[in-house]
Scaffold this motif. Structure first.
Motif, short mmCIF file in Angstrom:
data_model
loop_
_atom_site.label_atom_id
_atom_site.label_comp_id
_atom_site.label_asym_id
_atom_site.label_seq_id
_atom_site.Cartn_x
_atom_site.Cartn_y
_atom_site.Cartn_z
N SER A 146 44.54 34.77 59.09
CA SER A 146 43.80 35.46 60.03
C SER A 146 44.58 35.59 61.44
O SER A 146 44.63 36.63 62.09
N GLU A 147 45.11 34.55 61.90
CA GLU A 147 45.95 34.48 62.94
C GLU A 147 47.08 35.63 62.95
O GLU A 147 47.34 36.15 63.90
N TRP A 148 47.60 35.60 61.74
CA TRP A 148 48.89 36.16 61.61
C TRP A 148 48.49 37.80 61.60
O TRP A 148 48.97 38.57 62.34
N ILE A 162 51.28 32.45 67.76
CA ILE A 162 52.48 33.29 67.20
C ILE A 162 52.83 34.33 68.28
O ILE A 162 52.17 35.10 68.98
N VAL A 163 54.08 34.35 68.48
CA VAL A 163 54.91 35.33 69.24
C VAL A 163 55.93 36.09 68.46
O VAL A 163 56.12 37.28 69.14
N SER A 164 56.19 35.99 67.38
CA SER A 164 57.03 36.61 66.47
C SER A 164 56.78 36.56 64.80
O SER A 164 56.30 35.55 64.54
N SER A 165 57.20 37.61 64.17
CA SER A 165 56.55 37.53 62.92
C SER A 165 57.73 38.13 61.88
O SER A 165 58.41 39.42 62.23
N VAL A 166 58.01 37.77 60.89
CA VAL A 166 58.72 38.54 59.67
C VAL A 166 57.93 38.13 58.29
O VAL A 166 57.67 36.87 58.23
N ARG A 167 58.14 39.10 57.62
CA ARG A 167 57.34 38.84 56.32
C ARG A 167 58.28 39.26 55.03
O ARG A 167 58.92 40.28 55.12
N ILE A 193 55.79 34.44 54.60
CA ILE A 193 55.39 34.99 55.89
C ILE A 193 55.82 33.81 57.12
O ILE A 193 55.27 32.90 57.14
N ARG A 194 56.80 34.36 57.72
CA ARG A 194 57.54 33.16 59.03
C ARG A 194 57.31 33.75 60.27
O ARG A 194 57.36 34.98 60.61
N VAL A 195 56.92 32.71 60.95
CA VAL A 195 56.64 33.10 62.32
C VAL A 195 57.14 32.28 63.21
O VAL A 195 57.35 30.88 62.92
N ALA A 196 57.27 32.55 64.51
CA ALA A 196 57.64 31.83 65.60
C ALA A 196 56.45 31.47 66.52
O ALA A 196 55.68 32.32 66.79
N SER A 246 55.66 28.60 58.38
CA SER A 246 55.13 29.56 57.41
C SER A 246 53.70 29.54 57.65
O SER A 246 52.99 28.65 58.20
N ILE A 247 53.09 30.74 57.30
CA ILE A 247 51.60 30.85 57.06
C ILE A 247 50.86 30.08 56.01
O ILE A 247 51.33 30.14 55.00
N VAL A 248 49.67 29.54 56.30
CA VAL A 248 49.01 29.13 55.31
C VAL A 248 47.59 29.90 55.09
O VAL A 248 47.15 30.61 55.83
N GLU A 249 47.05 30.07 53.71
CA GLU A 249 46.24 31.13 53.17
C GLU A 249 44.54 30.38 53.90
O GLU A 249 44.11 31.28 54.39
N GLY A 250 44.28 29.47 53.30
CA GLY A 250 42.87 28.86 53.54
C GLY A 250 42.68 28.31 55.00
O GLY A 250 43.61 28.07 55.91
#
Length: 446
Positions: A41-43, A89-94, A78-81, A22-26
């Motif tokens: 920001s990366e996402w 990051i190479v793939s994303s789903v929110r 926000i889930r990423v591979a 998962s993504i982190v905010e800070g």
């Protein structure tokens, strides 16, 4: 939040191992232990890269705005591979938390549906064909099956429904079969129509100011939040939420934080100084509207509309607000022109895409009496009506597995055993293209 490895699945689709997280905010501490943790920001930069092929590609700030303005934002959804070699990051789903109406009911009754939307699905071009989007979709469904809560701050009655009953997404025609096959999503038809706007309506500077022979005064202005929310929310609940299946139920917080930022200065409010109604005179907000360019320079879509039909007809509200909105759009293209000159600059006919049920309201009012016919001359009826239905919205029930035993969670349990029957009935009505009309305003799309 612990990163988990993705092994080759039973179909053998994946060619290498990836990390799901998962993504982190800070911002992260530079302590060397954050290799498998990704930031917002990366996402957002990744999403902007993946969608850079579009004619008007959304920047990273677009995805950040969508996240920051969402009252139910949750970075863990926000889930990423992640490629373990490049650590990118190479793939994303929110996953989006929403509450939707089953339609045809009091939208704030028990017939409203706690839902999760799927959006911002994308994969890096160099990593496509690995089955990553499908794996992330299955991962998202698993998360939805365990989610509870999700209420917004200060919203009454949020404890009535605490588990997710439904998932929805909007798919392009080329991907609909993929979502149906991989996620058991079913398509719903939303009826839209295209009409031609009468050129004389655009060039005329005369405003419609009479109803039933009574002289009235209207003002059109930009929306002001949070001041207008107390008027907009109940009108929207009656005009849209109680009528249309799938319609997003908007809280005060959603209006103030999301709608206000998404529409900005394109949201116009129609205010009546004095309107005679069943309960005497009335003054206040009677309608609102926002349009956006869609599918060509001279085609626009009704992105947002609502009317207090106890005090104004849909026809009259549309005619006044559309003229103002079209002039505002032309003003953007010709910023040095005076407002009264903008209509003369329109050389070609403009088209408007609007929900068919709303067009049908206008048609009904058109046949009611001659006075109403005068108010709807903004549509060139001789040019005909074109169907432009949207079949991209897709739904599936969600099984809540939080109360299951470990053995049941491991079994392939049928959705209907644990799913709210009202959800199954509602989705069946929408997918069968009968019963309740389906509509999600473009403002609320994800």
């Amino acid at each position: 939040k612990d990163p988990s490895p993705v092994d080759t699945d039973s179909t053998g689709t994946t060619k290498k191992d990836y990390i799901l997280c998962s993504i982190v905010e800070g911002p992260l501490k530079n302590d060397g232990d954050n290799k498998d943790i990704k930031t917002l920001s990366e996402w957002t930069n990744f999403c902007a890269f993946c969608f850079s092929y579009k004619p008007s590609p959304p920047p990273a700030s677009y995805f950040r705005r969508h996240y920051d303005n969402d009252p139910k934002k949750d970075a863990s959804l926000i889930r990423v591979a992640v490629d373990p070699i490049s650590n990118e990051i190479v793939s994303s789903v929110r996953i989006f938390r929403r509450r939707i109406s089953s339609g045809g009911n009091d939208a704030r009754s028990s017939n409203s549906i706690e839902a999760c939307g799927i959006g911002e699905v994308c994969t890096h071009p160099n990593h496509r064909g690995q089955g990553l989007a499908r794996i992330l979709l299955h991962d998202a469904i698993r998360i939805m099956e365990l989610l509870e809560g999700g209420g917004e701050v200060g919203e009454a009655g949020r404890d009535e429904i605490t588990t997710v009953s439904c998932s929805l997404l909007h798919a392009s025609p080329s991907l609909m079969a993929v979502y149906e096959r991989s996620g058991n999503y079913k398509s719903v038809t939303t009826r839209w129509s295209v009409v031609t706007i009468n050129s004389s309506f655009l060039t005329s500077t005369k405003s419609i100011t009479t109803i039933n022979g009574d002289e009235l005064t209207y003002n059109i202005r930009n929306a002001s939040f949070p001041d207008d929310t107390t008027s907009l929310r109940p009108i929207h609940a009656k005009y849209s939420e109680q009528r249309f299946g799938g319609c997003i139920i908007r809280s005060d917080q959603y209006w103030n934080e999301y709608v206000s930022e998404e529409l900005g200065d394109s949201l116009f409010i129609l205010v009546a100084d004095s309107v005679e109604g069943d309960e005497g005179s009335f003054s206040g907000i009677v309608a609102w509207l926002s349009i956006r360019s869609r599918g060509g320079e001279n085609r626009y879509q009704l992105r947002e509309f609502g009317a207090d039909t106890e005090h104004i007809t849909t026809s009259l509200a549309l005619s006044m607000l559309l003229k103002f909105a079209f002039h505002a759009e032309q003003k953007k293209k010709n910023p040095t022109s005076a407002v009264e000159e903008v209509g003369d600059a329109v050389e070609e006919s403009l088209e408007l895409v609007l929900p068919s049920p709303i067009l049908e309201e206008v048609q009904e009012e058109k046949g009611s009496n001659k006075k109403e016919e005068e108010k709807i001359k903004f549509i060139d009826w001789d040019a005909g009506i074109e169907s432009d239905n949207d079949v991209g919205w897709m739904y599936r029930p969600i099984v809540h597995r939080g109360s299951m035993s470990n053995d049941e969670k491991e079994e392939n349990v049928e959705d209907k055993k644990y799913c709210n029957d009202d959800v199954n009935i509602s989705i069946k009505e929408w997918t069968n293209k009968k019963g309740v009309e389906h509509l999600i305003w473009p403002t609320d799309s994800f």
